[in-house]
Scaffold this active site. Structure first.
Site, PDB file in Angstrom:
ATOM      1  CD  GLU A  46      -2.195   1.242   3.193  1.00 12.87           C
ATOM      2  OE1 GLU A  46      -1.541   0.913   4.110  1.00 12.87           O
ATOM      3  OE2 GLU A  46      -3.229   1.856   3.173  1.00 12.87           O
ATOM      4  CG  ASN A 107      -4.803   4.172   0.608  1.00 10.95           C
ATOM      5  OD1 ASN A 107      -4.225   3.668  -0.162  1.00 10.95           O
ATOM      6  ND2 ASN A 107      -4.571   3.914   1.875  1.00 10.95           N
ATOM      7  CE  LYS A 124      -7.014   1.415   4.015  1.00 10.59           C
ATOM      8  NZ  LYS A 124      -5.689   1.717   4.720  1.00 10.59           N
ATOM      9  CD  GLU A 143      -5.238   4.854   5.863  1.00 13.06           C
ATOM     10  OE1 GLU A 143      -5.723   4.380   4.860  1.00 13.06           O
ATOM     11  OE2 GLU A 143      -4.527   3.828   6.637  1.00 13.06           O
ATOM     12  CB  CYS A 169      -4.105  -1.860   4.746  1.00 10.62           C
ATOM     13  SG  CYS A 169      -3.309  -1.826   6.304  1.00 10.62           S
TER      14      CYS A 169
HETATM   15  N1  CDT Z   1      -2.942   1.229   6.531  1.00 11.29           N
HETATM   16  C1  CDT Z   1      -3.762   0.782   7.365  1.00 11.29           C
HETATM   17  O1  CDT Z   1      -4.806   0.637   6.974  1.00 11.29           O
HETATM   18  N2  CDT Z   1      -3.407   0.425   8.594  1.00 11.29           N
HETATM   19  C2  CDT Z   1      -4.555  -0.325   9.594  1.00 11.29           C
HETATM   20  C3  CDT Z   1      -4.014   0.513  10.768  1.00 11.29           C
HETATM   21  C4  CDT Z   1      -5.258   0.146  11.790  1.00 11.29           C
HETATM   22  S1  CDT Z   1      -4.794   0.900  13.441  1.00 11.29           S
HETATM   23  C5  CDT Z   1      -5.273   2.547  13.126  1.00 11.29           C
HETATM   24  C6  CDT Z   1      -4.557  -1.565   9.426  1.00 11.29           C
HETATM   25  O2  CDT Z   1      -5.496  -2.066   9.563  1.00 11.29           O
HETATM   26  O3  CDT Z   1      -3.462  -2.362   9.480  1.00 11.29           O
END
Ligand code: CDT
Length: 310
Positions: A46, A107, A124, A143, A169
Site C-alpha cells: 500500500e 488511497n 480503499k 487516513e 490494508c
Molecule cells: N494502513 C492501514 O490501513 N493500517 C491499519 C491500521 C489500523 S490501526 C489505526 C491496519 O488495519 O493495519
C-alpha cells in the site's frame, strides 16, 4: 492445473526525505528479484512510492499533494517500474495515493498487466484512523483526513488466466469485503498494507497485533477458498515502526510463504490456482449453502445495536 508463481515484494522503510524516484528504484530492484525467482505476478505494498504519510499532521495540502500523491500513473518518477515490468513480462499490483483531476484524493491500488496496461483500479473503502489532529499522540493515523472513502466498490478482474480482486490494508479486518470479492469468483486477492507495530488507540502487545494479522489472513483465505497475497511496507520509518509478516496464504488457510525481515524482501510461491476447486464444490459451495435471506442486517445495519430476541 493452472499454476501462477506469485511474489510478495515487501518494502522496508521509506522515510519522509526519500523521493519517489528513490522508492521506484527499489521497486525495480524488487521486481528484478521476483523475476529471478520465476514470479509472473508481483504484489507490492500500500502507498508504495512514499513514506506512510498519514502518520503526520500536515496543513499545506499543496505540498502534501506534490510530495505524496500521483495525478497520473505512471508518472515521470514512477515510469521505470512500469517499463521494467513490461520488459520482463510481469503483472503487478501496487498501492499509491491518487489525486484526481477534480482534486479528489483516494488511497488506491492498480492491477497492471504484463503488457503494461492498467487492468483495474481499487480505491480503499475501509479507511482507519481519524481526521482530527491528536497532538498528544505519539503519531497520527490520518487516513480519514487525507482520503475519501473509495467509490469503486469491491471488484475482480480477469487477470493472467485468473480472477483477481484487490483490497488495501484495513479492508482485511472486514470479512464483508473479502466475501463480496469471493461472490464474484475471486481466485486471488492481492492486498498491500502499512500496519503500525504500536496501537495508536490503546496499549496492545505487538505480538498480539501480528497474531491478529495472521489469523485474519488465514481465515479469510480459507472461508473464501481463495489465494491471498498480503505485502507489507515495514520497519522504522523516521523512527515509527510497522511490522512485516508479508504472506502468501493458500485457499486451505495454510501459510505458503512468509517474510522474515522488516526490510526489502521478496517471497514467492508457485500457486495452484485450481487448488480450491474441491472446497468450492463442497464446504464452501456458496450456491448450495449460503442463506442471504438471513444476512439482511449485514447491509441494513452499520453499528451494533443491542436488540435481543427476548
Ligand atoms: N494502513 C492501514 O490501513 N493500517 C491499519 C491500521 C489500523 S490501526 C489505526 C491496519 O488495519 O493495519
Amino acid at each position: 492445473m493452472r499454476k501462477l508463481k506469485i511474489a510478495a515484494a515487501q518494502m522496508g522503510p521509506l522515510h519522509k526525505a526519500d523521493t519517489k524516484t528513490a522508492a521506484t528504484k527499489r521497486l525495480v530492484e524488487l521486481l528484478r528479484e521476483s523475476h529471478a525467482m520465476g514470479a509472473k505476478f508481483v504484489v507490492f505494498p500500500e502507498l508504495a512510492f512514499t513514506t506512510f504519510f498519514p502518520r503526520w499532521w500536515m496543513e499545506d495540502q499543496e505540498e502534501v499533494d506534490r510530495r505524496y500523491f500521483e495525478s497520473t500513473l505512471p508518472s515521470k518518477e514512477t515510469a521505470p517500474l512500469f517499463e521494467e515490468a513490461k520488459k520482463l513480462g510481469i503483472g503487478f499490483y501496487i498501492g499509491y495515493a491518487e489525486l484526481t483531476p477534480e482534486k479528489r484524493r483516494f488511497n488506491a491500488a492498480v492491477l497492471v498487466a504484463p503488457n503494461g496496461g492498467i487492468v483495474g483500479k481499487y480505491r480503499k473503502i475501509h479507511l482507519p484512523g481519524h481526521a482530527d489532529h491528536k497532538p498528544e499522540a505519539a503519531f497520527q493515523h490520518l487516513e480519514k483526513k487525507y482520503f475519501e472513502v473509495g467509490d469503486l466498490g469491491f471488484r475482480v478482474w480477469r487477470f493472467m488466466d485468473t480472477i483477481t480482486g484487490m483490497l488495501i490494508c484495513n479492508d482485511r479486518r472486514w470479512p464483508e469485503a473479502f466475501r463480496v470479492l469471493a461472490l464474484q469468483g475471486a481466485e486471488i486477492v492481492a492486498l498491500g498494507f502499512n500496519t503500525p507495530t504500536e496501537n495508536l488507540h490503546y496499549p496492545e502487545p505487538p505480538a498480539l497485533r501480528v497474531h491478529h494479522h495472521l489469523i485474519m489472513a488465514q481465515s479469510m483465505a480459507f472461508q473464501n477458498a481463495s489465494w491471498l497475497i498480503e505485502t507489507a511496507k515495514c520497519g522504522f520509518e523516521d523512527g515509527f515502526r510497522m511490522f512485516g509478516h508479508s504472506l502468501i496464504v493458500a485457499p486451505t488457510g495454510e501459510i505458503a510463504a512468509k517474510s522474515q525481515t522488516e526490510e526489502d524482501e521478496v517471497i514467492a510461491f508457485n500457486c495452484d490456482i485450481d487448488l480450491a476447486a474441491n472446497l468450492k464444490k463442497t464446504m464452501f459451495n456458496f450456491a448450495a449453502h449460503r442463506r442471504p435471506e438471513h444476512y439482511r442486517l449485514i447491509v441494513e445495519r452499520t453499528g451494533a445495536e443491542v436488540t435481543p430476541a427476548n
